[in-house]
Design an enzyme around this catalytic site. Sequence first.
Site, PDB file in Angstrom:
ATOM      1  N   GLY A  98      25.817  45.615  66.606  1.00 19.54           N
ATOM      2  CA  GLY A  98      24.507  45.819  67.584  1.00 19.54           C
ATOM      3  C   GLY A  98      24.081  47.049  67.656  1.00 19.54           C
ATOM      4  O   GLY A  98      24.658  48.103  67.389  1.00 19.54           O
ATOM      5  N   ASP A 111      32.131  35.272  74.737  1.00 17.32           N
ATOM      6  CA  ASP A 111      32.687  35.891  74.433  1.00 17.32           C
ATOM      7  C   ASP A 111      32.264  37.487  74.788  1.00 17.32           C
ATOM      8  O   ASP A 111      33.001  38.522  74.727  1.00 17.32           O
ATOM      9  CB  ASP A 111      32.418  36.219  72.668  1.00 17.32           C
ATOM     10  CG  ASP A 111      33.527  37.176  72.088  1.00 17.32           C
ATOM     11  OD1 ASP A 111      34.692  37.340  71.883  1.00 17.32           O
ATOM     12  OD2 ASP A 111      32.850  38.019  71.501  1.00 17.32           O
ATOM     13  N   HIS A 165      35.680  39.899  74.342  1.00 12.70           N
ATOM     14  CA  HIS A 165      34.541  40.374  73.401  1.00 12.70           C
ATOM     15  C   HIS A 165      35.223  40.650  72.225  1.00 12.70           C
ATOM     16  O   HIS A 165      35.560  42.035  71.707  1.00 12.70           O
ATOM     17  CB  HIS A 165      34.016  41.864  73.904  1.00 12.70           C
ATOM     18  CG  HIS A 165      32.588  42.193  73.265  1.00 12.70           C
ATOM     19  ND1 HIS A 165      31.724  42.812  73.951  1.00 12.70           N
ATOM     20  CD2 HIS A 165      32.277  41.759  72.141  1.00 12.70           C
ATOM     21  CE1 HIS A 165      30.594  43.003  73.269  1.00 12.70           C
ATOM     22  NE2 HIS A 165      30.872  42.503  71.965  1.00 12.70           N
ATOM     23  N   ILE A 204      23.515  37.520  61.076  1.00  8.25           N
ATOM     24  CA  ILE A 204      24.567  36.622  61.340  1.00  8.25           C
ATOM     25  C   ILE A 204      24.313  35.131  61.622  1.00  8.25           C
ATOM     26  O   ILE A 204      25.023  34.079  61.285  1.00  8.25           O
ATOM     27  CB  ILE A 204      25.461  37.192  62.463  1.00  8.25           C
ATOM     28  CG1 ILE A 204      26.052  38.694  62.507  1.00  8.25           C
ATOM     29  CG2 ILE A 204      26.543  36.321  63.096  1.00  8.25           C
ATOM     30  CD1 ILE A 204      26.480  39.425  63.440  1.00  8.25           C
ATOM     31  N   ARG A 233      11.548  34.685  67.232  1.00 12.85           N
ATOM     32  CA  ARG A 233      10.138  35.254  67.221  1.00 12.85           C
ATOM     33  C   ARG A 233       9.538  35.006  66.094  1.00 12.85           C
ATOM     34  O   ARG A 233       8.298  34.703  66.085  1.00 12.85           O
ATOM     35  CB  ARG A 233      10.427  36.476  67.704  1.00 12.85           C
ATOM     36  CG  ARG A 233      10.781  36.937  69.341  1.00 12.85           C
ATOM     37  CD  ARG A 233      10.659  38.197  69.671  1.00 12.85           C
ATOM     38  NE  ARG A 233      11.420  39.209  68.775  1.00 12.85           N
ATOM     39  CZ  ARG A 233      11.098  40.551  68.902  1.00 12.85           C
ATOM     40  NH1 ARG A 233      10.370  41.009  69.729  1.00 12.85           N
ATOM     41  NH2 ARG A 233      12.349  41.281  68.322  1.00 12.85           N
ATOM     42  N   GLY A 265      18.898  36.237  62.442  1.00 12.99           N
ATOM     43  CA  GLY A 265      19.404  37.592  61.793  1.00 12.99           C
ATOM     44  C   GLY A 265      20.334  37.347  60.988  1.00 12.99           C
ATOM     45  O   GLY A 265      20.616  35.809  60.563  1.00 12.99           O
ATOM     46  N   ARG A 303      24.609  39.359  73.563  1.00 13.30           N
ATOM     47  CA  ARG A 303      25.228  40.275  74.774  1.00 13.30           C
ATOM     48  C   ARG A 303      25.096  39.436  75.994  1.00 13.30           C
ATOM     49  O   ARG A 303      24.246  38.689  76.291  1.00 13.30           O
ATOM     50  CB  ARG A 303      24.263  41.474  74.693  1.00 13.30           C
ATOM     51  CG  ARG A 303      24.230  42.353  73.465  1.00 13.30           C
ATOM     52  CD  ARG A 303      25.585  43.225  73.675  1.00 13.30           C
ATOM     53  NE  ARG A 303      25.699  44.163  72.523  1.00 13.30           N
ATOM     54  CZ  ARG A 303      26.617  44.000  71.268  1.00 13.30           C
ATOM     55  NH1 ARG A 303      27.380  42.794  71.415  1.00 13.30           N
ATOM     56  NH2 ARG A 303      26.617  45.075  70.606  1.00 13.30           N
TER      57      ARG A 303
END
Length: 894
Positions: free
Chosen positions: A427, A614, A638, A507, A529, A505, A590
């Site tokens: 991130g 997570d 996490h 991942i 987007r 993205g 997030r």
Amino acid sequence: MPPNSTVADKPICVSDSFHFSSFYWRESSASLAGMDREADDDSVAGANVSNGRRSRSGTIDETESPTEQPVLKPLTVANPDRVKLKFYSNVLGDNSTFIHYGKWDGIDSDKPGAYGRASEAMTDYMYKLSLGLLPHRAEANDFRYVDLGSGTGASAIHLAEKHSLTIAKATCVNLCHDQNITAVERAAEMNLSDKVEVVEASFDETPCPSNHYDLAFSQDAFIHAISKSQAYAEAYRVTKPGGAFVFCDLVCGNDPDLTVQELAQFAEKNRINDWLNPNQTIKTCAEAGWADVKFIDLSTDLRISFSLMLKKVSFVLEHGDTGSSSSRVLLMNYRDSICRRITQIERGVFKWGVFHARKPVRMDLVVKPPVPFVKTNHLIIDAKDEIDEVKKAESNVVIVDILKRMSKETVDALPSTVELLITMSAGLDHIDLDACKAKGIVVANSGRDAITSHVVQYCLSFIIIGLRDALNQLSVPFPSSGWNLNWNCDGKPLTSSTIAIIGLGLISKSLIEEIRKIAPEARIIYNTRTRDFDFENKAKLEYIADIGELAAQCDVLVPMCALNRQTEHLISKEVISKLRPHAGFINMSRGKVVDTDALTEALDKKAIKYAILDTTYPEPLPKEHPLWNLDNCFIFPHYATNTMAVREALVSEIQPIIEDHYGLGHSDERRKAEEKALRYDLAVAHRLTAKYGMDMLVWNHVSARFRTGCLITPGRKMWGSIVPEDLVYSSTNVTADVIHDAVYSARPDIKAVIHLHTPAATAISCLEEGFKPITQDGAYFYGKVATYDWDGLSDDASEGPAIAAAIKAVGGCNTLLMHNHGFVCFGPSVRHAWVLAYYFEKVCEIQLRVMQSGGRLRMPSKAVMQKAAEDSYLPEFAPGVCEWKALCEEISFD
């Protein structure tokens, strides 16, 4: 000038046998005799330095009387007639502005203009050496270098013209006003004023900005320096971190048979300050901060240069018109001096060669890494190991982790020398990217591949066990009556589920690819987007513009987008309310992407089946938070990347990132290996095209994307004779540049392009009905052929956007049929593109034969062709996978 001397009618240019320093001499006949008495003409009579500082020890004061100083003294004056260059033209006969010693490989010294060509070759040799040190910048279009002690600017002008596509600015730093005028005028004549700038200054104290140039470059200038240390330090100051320093110069000999006294006398007679031998020069460069300093001895080439000078001066004395008797005397002295120079080279009194070095990069690891950081590249200096406090404060790379908040204030407070910020995380929401961009700082993630792999595996396992309702089976007792087919079967298989993913993205794409491997029939819907039509088609995705509708259709909703202002609470109460009662929610993004209160309410009311989290917001989640008490909410700490493999990758990849960014050492070897393999494949493709009769003499072209550019057909060479070394970075064929650039701009995923005018495909391009996939082999091209109407020779750059638009119009296409012209095939590798081109020619040939038969065409069904097209691109059958190794065995470059 002595007050009783008589000014001659014409000035004579006298040049010392090192650098031909240009001066007017005004003399009397009597004083010429005095010069003739100077048996040892090694010294240069008080010559002012033209490229270094303005004074030098041993310069004769103008106020001295003739009785005190019988030797004629030089007087530097305005030089509108360019006397020095005339000397070169008349004596050496080269008509060249190159005034440096030459590199004589492959140059016939007996041919006219040899000295100028050798001098030019030396410039090319040094620049090629420089690019070898900076392979990551070799094809950049914003390359900047500074020529310290540039003389007439001939080298800079030559390089700026020869490398016009890559050199953005060549800065000439030179003290001699007359030479600078020549440089400015010559640059203007060559229309290079925008690329070549001339700065009138001393090379050891320039007005140039710090850390600005990719390369500090100098030819035969530092011999004039009062302090070599100062000159090398100034070159260091103006060079970028990771940049190169390449210079050639005369240096003191280090032959053990030479006495210290002899070497000192030589330096004194020639007014040489700071006369260092190669080892001392290397040490002085290192003290200035340079690393990897090496010396290449080219004294043999210097001897050839002096031998040619001797030959030409002797010829002028024997056969030419030397003008006045004074000119003849000077030329005779000059000849004798050259003879001594040649003898001194042979004895090793002085040497000549190239020094090259790199400027180290300083990194500052501002957080404690999860595992020890082991640095193996000496061109990277850890700030904690730096002794020099000034340099310690000039870090170029800063390394942080996800816990280190890099706010605008923190970024702004970083030293101005910082160019690269590496975060040990996937991130970036802890970094103010706008502040970094404003400051010119590149942000990179370490461990990205390992993180991607681990997160994908982790998330995929949650998707499967969530759909199967496996987590709700924890602690459920085994039926007392024994296992049976009617017990506990509420779960749903991945193959018949609808997976909704937000974000596309790296991942997300990797997760989708893994899902497709084990569940090709699964329905995957997504929202992002910016749509990726090519990936959308390849992965069989459905784009849904409204996130609420996306949620309403799915069995599991998985947000995988970055956290920013636009995505905060993206999974709002309204979106959650659209989820069906059997649907699940998995948060791999997030915590703040989700409205935690709304999610808590939906889970509490059983409005959705489950949530696997997570990440949460806040994080950590307070002990009293109601989510902890809900039996359909599963909270993980996490944990997606909590493995030693990821921790090690986060740290071990720091050095490669720095190496790639600055072109240092180890990554250069990988880069060279990549280029070598790519050149081999391209050369094989050319040879195969000729072997199978698909070439058209020296025309058509194949390219492969490499770093910031592409390697492409050289042109003007038969394809059957092309070898790996022939491939170039810029084609001499304008059509090639237009077509290939258009394909690469339209499809960033494409790595190789081949454009051919083969008989069958070109014939098909002339048919109104165009190409028809009617056979099994045609399945490679089913729904993948775009078309473009011929608009004459593709030699206009404005045609590029039209070609790109044609390719974009057919999502996932692999071929462009150019009507009445030919065709283009493209793919992820050279082997893929070439094999496609081979098959396309074959299926076009079959189509023509079917048409020639006059029989009624039997078309396969769309369903059959669709299935065949899908099977053609299975990993084990994709173009080039099975064929390329066997094809390569047919080609030999011996």
